[in-house]
Design a protein around this motif. Structure first.
Motif, mmCIF file in Angstrom:
data_model
loop_
_atom_site.group_PDB
_atom_site.id
_atom_site.type_symbol
_atom_site.label_atom_id
_atom_site.label_comp_id
_atom_site.label_asym_id
_atom_site.label_seq_id
_atom_site.Cartn_x
_atom_site.Cartn_y
_atom_site.Cartn_z
ATOM 1 N N SER A 1 9.485 -2.913 -5.849
ATOM 2 C CA SER A 1 8.351 -2.211 -6.428
ATOM 3 C C SER A 1 7.794 -2.997 -7.607
ATOM 4 O O SER A 1 8.538 -3.699 -8.305
ATOM 5 C CB SER A 1 8.767 -0.817 -6.898
ATOM 6 N N GLU B 1 8.045 4.340 -9.927
ATOM 7 C CA GLU B 1 8.335 4.663 -8.530
ATOM 8 C C GLU B 1 9.830 4.877 -8.273
ATOM 9 O O GLU B 1 10.286 4.829 -7.139
ATOM 10 C CB GLU B 1 7.807 3.544 -7.621
ATOM 11 N N ASN C 1 0.850 -1.189 0.000
ATOM 12 C CA ASN C 1 0.000 0.000 0.000
ATOM 13 C C ASN C 1 0.888 1.242 0.000
ATOM 14 O O ASN C 1 1.933 1.267 0.650
ATOM 15 C CB ASN C 1 -0.892 0.022 1.259
ATOM 16 N N ARG C 2 0.467 2.256 -0.721
ATOM 17 C CA ARG C 2 1.223 3.498 -0.711
ATOM 18 C C ARG C 2 1.191 4.087 0.693
ATOM 19 O O ARG C 2 0.133 4.384 1.224
ATOM 20 C CB ARG C 2 0.630 4.484 -1.721
ATOM 21 N N LYS D 1 11.512 7.318 -5.375
ATOM 22 C CA LYS D 1 11.574 7.086 -3.937
ATOM 23 C C LYS D 1 13.019 7.001 -3.458
ATOM 24 O O LYS D 1 13.935 6.705 -4.224
ATOM 25 C CB LYS D 1 10.829 5.795 -3.593
#
Length: 378
Positions: free
Chosen positions: A257, A262, A233-234, A265
């Motif tokens: 990921s 993404e 979950n984000r 990050k």
């Protein structure tokens, strides 16, 4: 001639936990002397097209804006191509699937299967919300009335049923000869339905030891030192926690990921690495920070120091295994709660509990497959 078992589970969900729990259950049933096949039920929502369609359900902005929805799909497609190829390779290499693929309940019902035992496998097979309905194949509705039907570590993925699923769930589960569930909350649900003798067992991934898993792990990262993030979950709290721990320990951050976009990050991204590398990344980590049940399970198997950051409210499946092992103190209260990592997990005690739970769970499975009443042996 050995008896034949047909497993139905969510093996086509393209994530690490789904394929690895399928592999583990298959291997343990084979170890018990049975022939074993995974029934290749592949509903449309698990396909690349089906997953792209479901983006519309992931938030209000996607529902309202055709432009935003399709932009998101365009960004995600390259990741999906890598992801599906990688997971399908694992299924082809390691899973003994039935030769035919079934895309609907009707196709399953029209097939003349020859299994001696039908087994609903683990993962959130009975989650009404995730499945978007009562998913009858996962309740073995297609299996002959006279056939032996069991579940191993099935999950509702929640602590109580919706009112409109209670009666039908009760009817479907009454057809089973033996029922086991992954969470303590699942046992409570079945008890409230008036169905007796269900029990809590270990998730299939915990039936194999760390040494068992290393037999298929790539073992690539044994000389590295790092903090590993795996979140489903984000959750910026996980990233913030990893950053604080990195500052404290001087270790680099790596993160798993499913999405190429993404890359922004903090840390080194591993996007859709092979399943064998997923295992190796957990095995090689100094610390694992996660909201994932299966990342927690493999951290336990490999005796890793781990920290749980719940995605909002607590997770029933995580809460259950932490309670069984006496590790509820591994849940971070906030992103600066580094007191957790100051005390090491007592893996002598944890491994003793896991060994006892493995023995109990495997005995239950053996009895369920053979028709011995588990109430006489638990």
């Amino acid at each position: 001639m050995s008896k034949k078992v047909g497993i139905i589970t969510q093996h086509r969900v393209v994530n690490y936990g789904s394929v690895l729990q399928t592999y583990a259950l298959q291997e343990k049933i084979k170890d018990m002397g049975y022939e074993c096949e995974v029934i290749d039920y592949y509903p449309e929502r698990f396909t690349p097209l089906g997953m792209l369609k479901r983006i519309k359900n992931k938030g209000e902005k996607f529902q309202k804006s055709f432009l935003i929805r399709n932009a998101a799909r365009a960004i995600i497609i390259p990741s999906y191509i890598i992801r599906f190829r990688m997971f399908f390779k694992f299924l082809n290499d390691y899973i003994d699937m039935a030769p035919k693929t079934y895309k609907s309940e009707k196709e399953l019902e029209s097939e003349n299967f020859d299994y001696d035992v039908y087994c609903t496998g683990s993962d959130q097979v009975w989650n009404y919300g995730w499945n978007e309905r009562i998913e009858y194949p996962y309740y073995l509705a297609f299996a002959p009335e006279s056939a032996r039907k069991i579940s191993y570590a099935a999950s509702f993925g929640k602590s109580k049923l919706e009112s409109d699923e209670v009666n039908e769930t009760r009817r479907l589960l009454k057809r089973y000869d033996s029922i086991s569930l992954r969470e303590l909350s699942g046992v409570e649900i079945v008890d409230k339905l008036g169905i007796e003798n269900s029990t809590n067992v270990l998730d299939p991934t915990l039936l194999l030891s760390g040494e068992d898993w290393r037999k298929i792990s790539s073992r690539k990262f044994t000389k590295d030192r790092y903090i590993l993030i795996y979140n489903l979950n984000r959750n910026p709290r996980i990233d913030a926690y990893a950053k604080e721990l990195s500052i404290k320990t001087g270790l680099e951050v790596r993160y798993l990921s499913y999405q190429l976009h993404e890359f922004y990050k903090n840390g080194k991204m591993f996007c859709n690495p092979p399943v064998e590398d997923f295992l190796a990344l957990i095995d090689g980590a100094d610390y694992v920070i996660t909201d994932s049940f299966h990342a927690t399970a493999f951290s336990l198997n490999f005796n890793k120091e781990f920290v749980i950051v719940y995605p909002g409210k607590y997770s029933t499946r995580l809460q259950s295994i932490l309670e069984i092992l006496g590790l509820t103190n591994r849940v971070a209260k906030n992103e600066r709660d580094l007191s957790i990592v100051e005390s090491k997990i007592d893996y002598n005690r944890v491994n003793e509990i896991l060994a006892a739970e493995r023995k109990r769970s495997l005995l239950w499975l053996s009895n369920a497959l053979s028709g011995v009443k588990n109430e006489d042996s638990m």
